[in-house]
Design a protein around this motif. Structure first.
Motif, short mmCIF file in Angstrom:
data_model
loop_
_atom_site.label_atom_id
_atom_site.label_comp_id
_atom_site.label_asym_id
_atom_site.label_seq_id
_atom_site.Cartn_x
_atom_site.Cartn_y
_atom_site.Cartn_z
N SER A 2 0.65 -1.45 -0.10
CA SER A 2 0.09 -0.34 0.23
C SER A 2 0.79 0.64 0.07
O SER A 2 1.83 1.06 0.57
N THR A 4 1.03 5.09 1.09
CA THR A 4 -0.08 6.50 1.81
C THR A 4 0.35 7.88 2.15
O THR A 4 1.93 7.69 1.90
N SER A 58 -4.14 6.30 2.50
CA SER A 58 -3.87 5.26 1.41
C SER A 58 -4.08 4.79 0.04
O SER A 58 -5.99 4.57 -0.09
N TYR A 93 4.53 6.86 1.87
CA TYR A 93 5.13 5.89 2.79
C TYR A 93 4.52 4.73 2.34
O TYR A 93 3.62 4.78 1.27
N SER A 95 4.73 0.40 2.53
CA SER A 95 4.23 -0.17 3.29
C SER A 95 5.47 -1.63 2.59
O SER A 95 5.25 -2.23 1.69
N ASP A 96 5.69 -2.07 3.61
CA ASP A 96 6.59 -3.39 2.92
C ASP A 96 5.61 -4.55 4.12
O ASP A 96 6.18 -5.96 3.63
N THR A 97 4.84 -5.01 4.55
CA THR A 97 4.37 -5.95 4.95
C THR A 97 2.77 -5.13 6.06
O THR A 97 2.46 -3.73 6.00
N VAL A 98 1.88 -6.39 6.12
CA VAL A 98 0.18 -5.61 6.18
C VAL A 98 0.56 -6.21 7.43
O VAL A 98 -0.76 -6.43 8.52
#
Length: 110
Positions: A2, A4, A58, A93, A95-98
């Motif tokens: 994602s 953001t 996002s 930003y 994301s690299d993980t949820v």
């Protein structure tokens, strides 16, 4: 993944808050939330700065952002930013993980 984007809208005489209120009351914010790929579109008000509004925006991926930027919503947003004479600061930003790392779980109360 994602993406953001934190957008800080700043003005004078409460104009940033008026902008956010008009975005909500006009249905523009709701329409953006319904765009394909939008994951979050929420306004927040910093307690230590009454002349700033934070938008947390996002999106699923860059393609969703590009489609949003090409939509008629951007004309509406630009018009309102000019109407309220707002200036912006932007943070982005990816994301690299949820998932929350296991080392952080003990600090989170759900």
């Amino acid at each position: 993944m994602s993406i953001t984007v934190n957008l800080y809208y700043s003005g004078i005489n409460g104009n940033a808050r008026k902008f956010a209120e008009e975005m909500e009351n006009s249905g523009t914010a709701a329409a953006i939330r319904n765009e394909d790929g939008n994951e979050k579109y929420e306004y927040f008000f910093p307690m230590n700065d009454p002349e700033t509004v934070l938008l947390i925006d996002s999106w699923r991926d860059q393609n969703a952002i590009d489609a949003h930027h090409a939509s008629p919503m951007m004309t509406t947003i630009a018009h309102l930013r000019n109407k309220y004479d707002l200036h912006m600061k932007v943070e982005r930003y990816v994301s690299d993980t949820v998932e929350v790392p296991s080392s952080d779980v003990k600090f989170i109360r759900e």
